[in-house]
Write a protein that holds these residues in place. Structure first.
Motif, PDB file in Angstrom:
ATOM      1  N   ALA A  90       0.873  -1.185   0.000  1.00  0.00           N
ATOM      2  CA  ALA A  90       0.000   0.000   0.000  1.00  0.00           C
ATOM      3  C   ALA A  90       0.903   1.225   0.000  1.00  0.00           C
ATOM      4  CB  ALA A  90      -0.911  -0.002   1.225  1.00  0.00           C
ATOM      5  N   LEU A  91       0.646   2.128  -0.946  1.00  0.00           N
ATOM      6  CA  LEU A  91       1.482   3.314  -1.121  1.00  0.00           C
ATOM      7  C   LEU A  91       0.609   4.562  -1.093  1.00  0.00           C
ATOM      8  CD1 LEU A  91       3.600   2.164  -4.189  1.00  0.00           C
ATOM      9  CD2 LEU A  91       4.435   2.447  -1.854  1.00  0.00           C
ATOM     10  N   THR A 122      -0.989  -4.297  -5.360  1.00  0.00           N
ATOM     11  CA  THR A 122      -0.607  -2.926  -5.024  1.00  0.00           C
ATOM     12  C   THR A 122      -1.880  -2.110  -4.893  1.00  0.00           C
ATOM     13  OG1 THR A 122      -0.403  -2.313  -7.351  1.00  0.00           O
ATOM     14  CG2 THR A 122       1.600  -3.007  -6.233  1.00  0.00           C
ATOM     15  N   THR A 123      -1.853  -1.180  -3.976  1.00  0.00           N
ATOM     16  CA  THR A 123      -3.026  -0.346  -3.737  1.00  0.00           C
ATOM     17  C   THR A 123      -2.567   0.988  -3.173  1.00  0.00           C
ATOM     18  OG1 THR A 123      -5.081  -0.158  -2.462  1.00  0.00           O
ATOM     19  CG2 THR A 123      -3.324  -1.428  -1.469  1.00  0.00           C
ATOM     20  N   GLY A 124      -3.425   1.982  -3.244  1.00  0.00           N
ATOM     21  CA  GLY A 124      -3.162   3.207  -2.514  1.00  0.00           C
ATOM     22  C   GLY A 124      -3.472   3.007  -1.042  1.00  0.00           C
ATOM     23  N   GLY A 125      -2.881   3.843  -0.187  1.00  0.00           N
ATOM     24  CA  GLY A 125      -3.154   3.743   1.248  1.00  0.00           C
ATOM     25  C   GLY A 125      -1.908   4.109   2.028  1.00  0.00           C
ATOM     26  N   PRO A 126      -2.035   4.226   3.350  1.00  0.00           N
ATOM     27  CA  PRO A 126      -0.845   4.501   4.168  1.00  0.00           C
ATOM     28  C   PRO A 126       0.203   3.411   3.938  1.00  0.00           C
ATOM     29  CG  PRO A 126      -2.865   4.708   5.482  1.00  0.00           C
ATOM     30  CD  PRO A 126      -3.272   4.133   4.158  1.00  0.00           C
ATOM     31  N   LEU A 127       1.462   3.817   3.847  1.00  0.00           N
ATOM     32  CA  LEU A 127       2.541   2.893   3.473  1.00  0.00           C
ATOM     33  C   LEU A 127       2.532   1.626   4.333  1.00  0.00           C
ATOM     34  CD1 LEU A 127       4.949   2.317   1.704  1.00  0.00           C
ATOM     35  CD2 LEU A 127       6.374   3.650   3.248  1.00  0.00           C
TER      36      LEU A 127
ATOM     37  N   THR B  45      -2.602 -13.133  -3.163  1.00  0.00           N
ATOM     38  CA  THR B  45      -2.569 -12.225  -2.019  1.00  0.00           C
ATOM     39  C   THR B  45      -3.340 -10.955  -2.348  1.00  0.00           C
ATOM     40  OG1 THR B  45      -1.073 -11.284  -0.356  1.00  0.00           O
ATOM     41  CG2 THR B  45      -0.396 -11.052  -2.621  1.00  0.00           C
ATOM     42  N   ASP B  46      -4.126 -10.479  -1.396  1.00  0.00           N
ATOM     43  CA  ASP B  46      -4.910  -9.253  -1.565  1.00  0.00           C
ATOM     44  C   ASP B  46      -4.794  -8.422  -0.309  1.00  0.00           C
ATOM     45  OD1 ASP B  46      -6.376  -8.831  -4.068  1.00  0.00           O
ATOM     46  OD2 ASP B  46      -7.280 -10.773  -3.644  1.00  0.00           O
ATOM     47  N   MET B  47      -4.625  -7.132  -0.510  1.00  0.00           N
ATOM     48  CA  MET B  47      -4.522  -6.192   0.602  1.00  0.00           C
ATOM     49  C   MET B  47      -5.732  -5.262   0.567  1.00  0.00           C
ATOM     50  SD  MET B  47      -1.350  -3.603   1.371  1.00  0.00           S
ATOM     51  CE  MET B  47      -0.346  -4.647   2.452  1.00  0.00           C
ATOM     52  N   LEU B  48      -6.416  -5.141   1.709  1.00  0.00           N
ATOM     53  CA  LEU B  48      -7.583  -4.270   1.808  1.00  0.00           C
ATOM     54  C   LEU B  48      -7.278  -3.097   2.730  1.00  0.00           C
ATOM     55  CD1 LEU B  48      -8.865  -6.995   0.801  1.00  0.00           C
ATOM     56  CD2 LEU B  48     -10.948  -6.276   1.971  1.00  0.00           C
ATOM     57  N   VAL B  49      -7.556  -1.901   2.246  1.00  0.00           N
ATOM     58  CA  VAL B  49      -7.211  -0.668   2.953  1.00  0.00           C
ATOM     59  C   VAL B  49      -8.472   0.149   3.205  1.00  0.00           C
ATOM     60  CG1 VAL B  49      -5.923   1.500   2.744  1.00  0.00           C
ATOM     61  CG2 VAL B  49      -4.923  -0.620   1.890  1.00  0.00           C
ATOM     62  N   GLU B  50      -8.562   0.657   4.421  1.00  0.00           N
ATOM     63  CA  GLU B  50      -9.713   1.488   4.782  1.00  0.00           C
ATOM     64  C   GLU B  50      -9.801   2.715   3.882  1.00  0.00           C
ATOM     65  OE1 GLU B  50     -10.546   2.247   9.050  1.00  0.00           O
ATOM     66  OE2 GLU B  50     -10.425   4.358   8.509  1.00  0.00           O
ATOM     67  N   GLY B  51     -11.010   3.047   3.454  1.00  0.00           N
ATOM     68  CA  GLY B  51     -11.223   4.233   2.636  1.00  0.00           C
ATOM     69  C   GLY B  51     -11.061   3.958   1.151  1.00  0.00           C
ATOM     70  N   ARG B  52     -10.514   2.776   0.839  1.00  0.00           N
ATOM     71  CA  ARG B  52     -10.278   2.439  -0.552  1.00  0.00           C
ATOM     72  C   ARG B  52     -11.013   1.157  -0.926  1.00  0.00           C
ATOM     73  NH1 ARG B  52      -6.635   4.462  -4.380  1.00  0.00           N
ATOM     74  NH2 ARG B  52      -6.241   6.109  -2.886  1.00  0.00           N
ATOM     75  N   HIS B  53     -10.922   0.161  -0.064  1.00  0.00           N
ATOM     76  CA  HIS B  53     -11.640  -1.088  -0.306  1.00  0.00           C
ATOM     77  C   HIS B  53     -12.859  -1.233   0.593  1.00  0.00           C
ATOM     78  CE1 HIS B  53      -7.443  -1.828  -1.566  1.00  0.00           C
ATOM     79  NE2 HIS B  53      -8.022  -2.379  -2.583  1.00  0.00           N
ATOM     80  N   PHE B  54     -12.913  -0.446   1.636  1.00  0.00           N
ATOM     81  CA  PHE B  54     -14.093  -0.472   2.519  1.00  0.00           C
ATOM     82  C   PHE B  54     -14.159   0.861   3.235  1.00  0.00           C
ATOM     83  CE2 PHE B  54     -10.480  -2.339   4.709  1.00  0.00           C
ATOM     84  CZ  PHE B  54     -10.453  -1.679   5.934  1.00  0.00           C
ATOM     85  N   LEU B  55     -15.358   1.195   3.698  1.00  0.00           N
ATOM     86  CA  LEU B  55     -15.547   2.473   4.388  1.00  0.00           C
ATOM     87  C   LEU B  55     -15.218   2.302   5.870  1.00  0.00           C
ATOM     88  CD1 LEU B  55     -18.839   3.522   2.563  1.00  0.00           C
ATOM     89  CD2 LEU B  55     -16.471   4.194   2.040  1.00  0.00           C
ATOM     90  N   ASN B 128      -5.312  -2.207   8.012  1.00  0.00           N
ATOM     91  CA  ASN B 128      -4.878  -2.839   6.773  1.00  0.00           C
ATOM     92  C   ASN B 128      -4.977  -4.348   6.967  1.00  0.00           C
ATOM     93  OD1 ASN B 128      -3.015  -4.165   4.865  1.00  0.00           O
ATOM     94  ND2 ASN B 128      -2.459  -2.092   4.274  1.00  0.00           N
ATOM     95  N   ILE B 129      -5.598  -5.010   6.012  1.00  0.00           N
ATOM     96  CA  ILE B 129      -5.820  -6.454   6.090  1.00  0.00           C
ATOM     97  C   ILE B 129      -5.177  -7.083   4.868  1.00  0.00           C
ATOM     98  CG2 ILE B 129      -7.560  -8.265   6.183  1.00  0.00           C
ATOM     99  CD1 ILE B 129      -9.515  -5.794   6.950  1.00  0.00           C
ATOM    100  N   CYS B 130      -4.197  -7.933   5.092  1.00  0.00           N
ATOM    101  CA  CYS B 130      -3.534  -8.593   3.963  1.00  0.00           C
ATOM    102  C   CYS B 130      -3.640 -10.103   4.145  1.00  0.00           C
ATOM    103  CB  CYS B 130      -2.066  -8.177   3.864  1.00  0.00           C
ATOM    104  SG  CYS B 130      -1.250  -8.881   2.420  1.00  0.00           S
TER     105      CYS B 130
END
Lengths: 328, 328
Positions: A90-91, A122-127, B45-55, B128-130
């Motif tokens: 996450a970048l 790869t995704t946006g988000g806090p590093l 592998t999938d990374m989920l980030v708040e505000g981008r993949h979920f509210l 962040n959930i990976c």
């Protein structure tokens, strides 16, 4: 701004100097991969977060190195041979210069350990950097945490405490001369996973782990999983010449509760001493005996470490290993 | 505040209703695990980030479900059978109530697909959930992205667009009645990975992927990897009754560029039509033919999708799939 797909193509494509292990790698829904006959996959995952595992202004090349190194260290602690890894990243923004340095740092160590990048996200988000690493080990040779036995020697590789001393320098908790500062910061930013030592210890060591959260806390994991006690001579814990120039209370704090060492702590029967020394010698990594495993006093007892100094004087330590939900 | 170790013990310990597959799981440096004879591991592998993949205010139970579901969906798209997964979790704080709901949501779907949690990492940090997921598939039966051939039918499972419609409802881009809103939000928050369909398509479908970023963008991945073109009838793209109540331009936007559908898009030779219908029927998942694969005009051509409506009228769409470095 780069899109996700051009980013993967540009910075994370397959490298020629790494043996391809996946029959299908980056670019499909899954990588396809199998261990060799008779081997099992050893799998570990580590997540690195800015401000907690590294400072915001860290050199991205060093960060790329460390992100993979700490995962390879888990394989080393299992006696497993590196094969492949996935990277989820996450970048906050896709800066080309940063990504070029980060991926170079990561691939330099990936090439050195011949470990293929087989997939990722790869995704946006806090590093945030999350790597899952895959190694191979015949299951009967794996160095587990639950295999320590009373009478085993306790060993550590390399020297402990330099990484914590480096953090103290960066945090201005203490100051040292420029040469020692460089030694400490290199230990913090460029840990060297003890993969070759882990492989050399197969069949000789009984239990092992890597010291990521400090010797005191990590050794306790072996004790808890193996249901045994330990006695450790704190003065026997190996320290670099640079660390020996710090005050002795700081030396103990750094070596016993420091964290980020990525050295191996392992146990082996006393009869294996010559074999352990030979294993360390064969891979040019010093190994040092620091204590002994003993039986629990009764089945219900809590495993514990008894600390003493070189003169045999008992020490009471209230050190704690690094816990990611507490300040260090 | 919980420590990392008590957190793992309390919320992420091995579950009785899931078949143990790892010879060594949570609590050691690595999990030890091997695929069955003749099978390969499919790894994603999938990374989920708040505000981008979920509210930020998402129900943690739904989030636990979705975090694993989107990974299982990658296995489904490969025709792989779920086996195990690792979880790395960065949390701003260790709130017990949140963790209890999150882990319950995650283990409910893990139990349903008999997929064992074999390792992980927890740390403080922005949420962040990976997840890295492991399935099994014989390599010759894997549904790859690079296997589409001219003349293949293009199919999709289920219906598309409801998840994007749900996001629009949450963002107040449009309003619908309460029943449709519930349908849409359920699609967004509780995607159902098409694992059984992926297994049923083995030996019948040629290429496949899961639609996570919108049909238009995702189908293009098959075209690019297979070096072919596609013709798609936008009116044939299956939609729920709820989605059909939205204006037709919104229906197209949601179905073609929506994202978060987690339905399968796959290609198969025309001779396999009856087998594909039977595969869908056997697992109670509707499958719909929406177009055809064709050859590139020349070897240097860029693969492209030609869109038309039910009357055969060509349509020019400027839709783009979801790209994680652009706003949706």
């Amino acid at each position: 701004m780069l899109s996700e797909f051009s980013l993967i193509d540009r910075f994370f494509a397959r490298r020629a100097r790494i043996t391809p292990r996946a029959v299908l790698g980056i670019g499909d829904d899954c990588a396809l991969f199998a261990p060799s006959a008779g081997e099992m996959l050893a799998i570990s995952t580590d997540m690195l977060v800015e401000g907690r595992h590294f400072l915001a202004d860290v050199d991205p090349h060093a960060l790329g190195h460390k992100a993979l190194a700490v995962n390879l260290s888990d394989l080393a602690a299992m006696g497993a041979k590196p094969q492949a890894f996935t990277l989820a990243l996450a970048l906050p923004q896709a800066r080309e210069e940063w990504l070029a340095a980060f991926s170079e740092g990561m691939f330099e160590i990936a090439e050195r350990f011949d470990c293929e990048l087989v997939g990722g996200d790869t995704t946006g988000g806090p590093l945030n950097i999350c790597i899952t690493v895959f190694g191979e080990v015949p299951p009967q040779l794996a160095l587990r945490r639950d295999a320590a036995q009373p009478g085993d020697d306790i060993w550590v590789s390399g020297t402990l405490g330099d990484a914590r001393a480096g953090l103290g320098v960066l945090r201005q908790e203490w100051s040292v001369d420029a040469g020692d500062a460089a030694t400490f910061c290199r230990a913090l930013e460029r840990p060297e996973p003890r993969v070759a030592l882990g492989l050399a210890l197969r069949g000789h060591a009984r239990s092992a782990l890597d010291i990521s959260d400090g010797l005191a806390g990590d050794l306790l994991h072996i004790l808890e999983r193996s249901r045994v006690n330990a006695t450790v001579d704190v003065d026997a814990v190996p320290r670099s010449a640079a660390l020996r120039r710090l005050p002795s209370d700081l030396q103990r704090r750094c070596t016993l509760a420091g964290g980020d060492d990525y050295e191996l702590c392992f146990t082996a029967p006393a009869a294996a001493r010559a074999a352990i020394e030979a294993a360390g010698y064969s891979v040019a990594v010093p190994v040092t005996r620091i204590g002994t495993i003993s039986a629990l006093q009764n089945a219900a007892a809590e495993p514990a470490i008894s600390w003493h100094d070189a003169a045999g004087m008992p020490l009471t330590l209230t050190l704690q290993g690094f816990d990611h939900f507490h300040a260090n």
